[in-house]
Design a protein around this motif. Sequence first.
Motif, short mmCIF file in Angstrom:
data_model
loop_
_atom_site.label_atom_id
_atom_site.label_comp_id
_atom_site.label_asym_id
_atom_site.label_seq_id
_atom_site.Cartn_x
_atom_site.Cartn_y
_atom_site.Cartn_z
N LEU A 1 6.19 -1.32 -7.23
CA LEU A 1 7.20 -0.13 -7.72
C LEU A 1 7.40 -0.76 -9.37
CD1 LEU A 1 9.81 0.34 -5.33
CD2 LEU A 1 8.04 1.74 -6.31
N ASN A 2 7.32 -2.05 -9.81
CA ASN A 2 7.44 -2.52 -11.22
C ASN A 2 5.90 -2.09 -11.69
OD1 ASN A 2 9.80 -4.30 -12.17
ND2 ASN A 2 9.68 -4.26 -9.71
N GLU B 1 -4.61 11.90 -7.38
CA GLU B 1 -5.11 10.50 -7.05
C GLU B 1 -4.78 9.62 -8.23
OE1 GLU B 1 -8.28 8.21 -4.26
OE2 GLU B 1 -8.96 9.91 -5.98
N LEU B 2 -3.61 9.08 -8.38
CA LEU B 2 -3.60 7.98 -9.38
C LEU B 2 -3.98 6.67 -8.88
CD1 LEU B 2 0.32 8.57 -10.16
CD2 LEU B 2 -1.52 9.50 -11.26
N TYR B 3 -4.02 6.41 -7.56
CA TYR B 3 -4.56 4.98 -6.90
C TYR B 3 -5.39 5.33 -5.74
CZ TYR B 3 -0.57 3.04 -9.79
OH TYR B 3 0.07 2.84 -10.85
N ARG B 4 -6.69 4.48 -5.63
CA ARG B 4 -7.33 4.64 -4.35
C ARG B 4 -7.60 3.15 -3.95
NH1 ARG B 4 -13.02 6.97 -6.43
NH2 ARG B 4 -11.69 8.67 -6.39
N SER C 1 -12.52 7.22 -0.19
CA SER C 1 -11.45 6.31 -0.52
C SER C 1 -10.22 7.03 0.65
CB SER C 1 -10.78 6.66 -1.80
OG SER C 1 -9.32 6.38 -1.85
N SER C 2 -9.65 6.36 1.38
CA SER C 2 -8.71 6.39 2.34
C SER C 2 -7.44 7.02 1.59
CB SER C 2 -7.98 5.24 3.08
OG SER C 2 -7.78 4.34 2.33
N ALA C 3 -7.30 6.62 0.36
CA ALA C 3 -6.24 7.20 -0.58
C ALA C 3 -6.23 8.69 -1.03
CB ALA C 3 -6.27 6.37 -2.01
N MET C 4 -7.44 9.23 -0.88
CA MET C 4 -7.84 10.49 -0.97
C MET C 4 -7.47 11.19 0.24
SD MET C 4 -8.46 13.15 -2.72
CE MET C 4 -8.97 12.61 -4.34
N ILE D 1 0.89 -1.36 0.27
CA ILE D 1 -0.14 -0.07 0.19
C ILE D 1 0.71 1.19 0.11
CG2 ILE D 1 -1.51 1.41 1.33
CD1 ILE D 1 -3.09 -0.96 2.13
N GLU D 2 1.96 1.32 0.74
CA GLU D 2 2.58 2.58 0.88
C GLU D 2 3.30 2.99 -0.52
OE1 GLU D 2 3.47 4.71 3.58
OE2 GLU D 2 1.75 3.67 4.19
N PRO D 3 3.64 2.14 -1.37
CA PRO D 3 4.07 2.84 -2.79
C PRO D 3 2.96 3.41 -3.29
CG PRO D 3 4.89 0.56 -2.52
CD PRO D 3 4.00 0.73 -1.13
N LEU D 4 1.74 3.13 -3.30
CA LEU D 4 0.68 3.69 -4.01
C LEU D 4 0.31 4.89 -3.17
CD1 LEU D 4 -1.89 0.86 -3.72
CD2 LEU D 4 -0.41 1.45 -5.72
N ARG D 5 0.33 4.92 -1.94
CA ARG D 5 0.49 6.41 -1.24
C ARG D 5 1.36 7.47 -1.54
NH1 ARG D 5 2.60 9.25 3.02
NH2 ARG D 5 4.32 7.38 3.10
#
Length: 383
Positions: free
Chosen positions: A184-185, A52-55, A361-364, A39-43
């Motif tokens: 990351l890939n 926001e690229l990912y949520r 979304s927690s990503a947002m 998850i951390e790489p998405l954040r």
Amino acid sequence: MLPDHKAGPVPGASGISTPQTIGFLLLDNFTLISLASVIEPLRMANQLAGRELYRWYTLTHDGAPVRASDGLQVTPDVSITVPLSLDWVVVCGGVAPQHSVTREHAHWLQAQSRQLRRLGAICTGSWALAKAGLLDHYEASIHWECLASMQEAFPNVTLTTRLFSIDRDRFTASGGTAPMDMMLNLIAHDHGHELSAGISEMFICERVRNEQDHQRVPLKHVLGTTQPKLLEIVALMESNLEEPIELDTLARYVNVSRRQLERLFQRYLHCSPSRYYLKLRLVRARQLLKQTSLSIIEVASVCGFVSTPHFSKCYREYFGVPPRGERSGSNVWYGRNASAATALQQGKIVAVEPASTEPMSSAMMSLVYAQGEPTFASVPLTR
């Protein structure tokens, strides 16, 4: 870059303007380090891109809190009964997946597959996908502790010791920090290597490992036995790579004859002891070529080769590429080349409101918090 022979449709690949939505299914006793690693790489991707690229959402069977393998309790965002518009689903496994995967999990995963969602797994989450019949004739990775048992339980799954595997619309990673390398890939494929490199800088990750990197599986798990003489011999080999020990001397150290030594390796490892010893030295050489600045001559020397030409010949025969080619193809580093001010002018956060049936979304939320960070929007997206 994803391997051509496995390439398939990639929802949310380069050029997409809306966030990719990921559901993380948490099984009982999942490993917290693997969840954080994925998850951390998405954040950080959102933070560095400035949008926001990912949520993502965390899910459990009934929406109730679930305990990780270290005893910490995690409260999910929703239950799997809540309808979500997901692009990816990732199963987060951990201890004893044989007991934590339920029939309801399997049915839900099968429903996600029917909706053409990409399916992934980390640590031992591959067990859940396999139990649902969703890894048949796919290549998959799983933590080395479960390799033997999973191969026996699911013979139609092509298991590998690699850190992670990306096969068409399936992506699986072994445990620990390997999910970070996989993510990351995937981020590099979706949004460019510069963003992936920026994330690894933030996490002080010196090298992003790829699909060719393998787990270091303890020998007793490879053998399926604890044959003491063989384990002792291999331990001696691993401790003496720079100055290889003669086979007759190895045999004397463990009180077996040379003939017995040969038989042990043929029976359990299906090769000669000299061949196995050479493999250990070449694998060590590959690590040094990829992870250090030692010259090829120095690598050859510390791995027990008396001449560079002999080392190069053995290396090419085993890996299919010469040492110089291995060195030039690894450790590609993409530095950041735009200031945060310039990047901020190129893009602003656009709060994409979720559908009324979906939770925030927690990503947002984390992206809003990140606006005060000096790295916010510091990597301009090139895709």
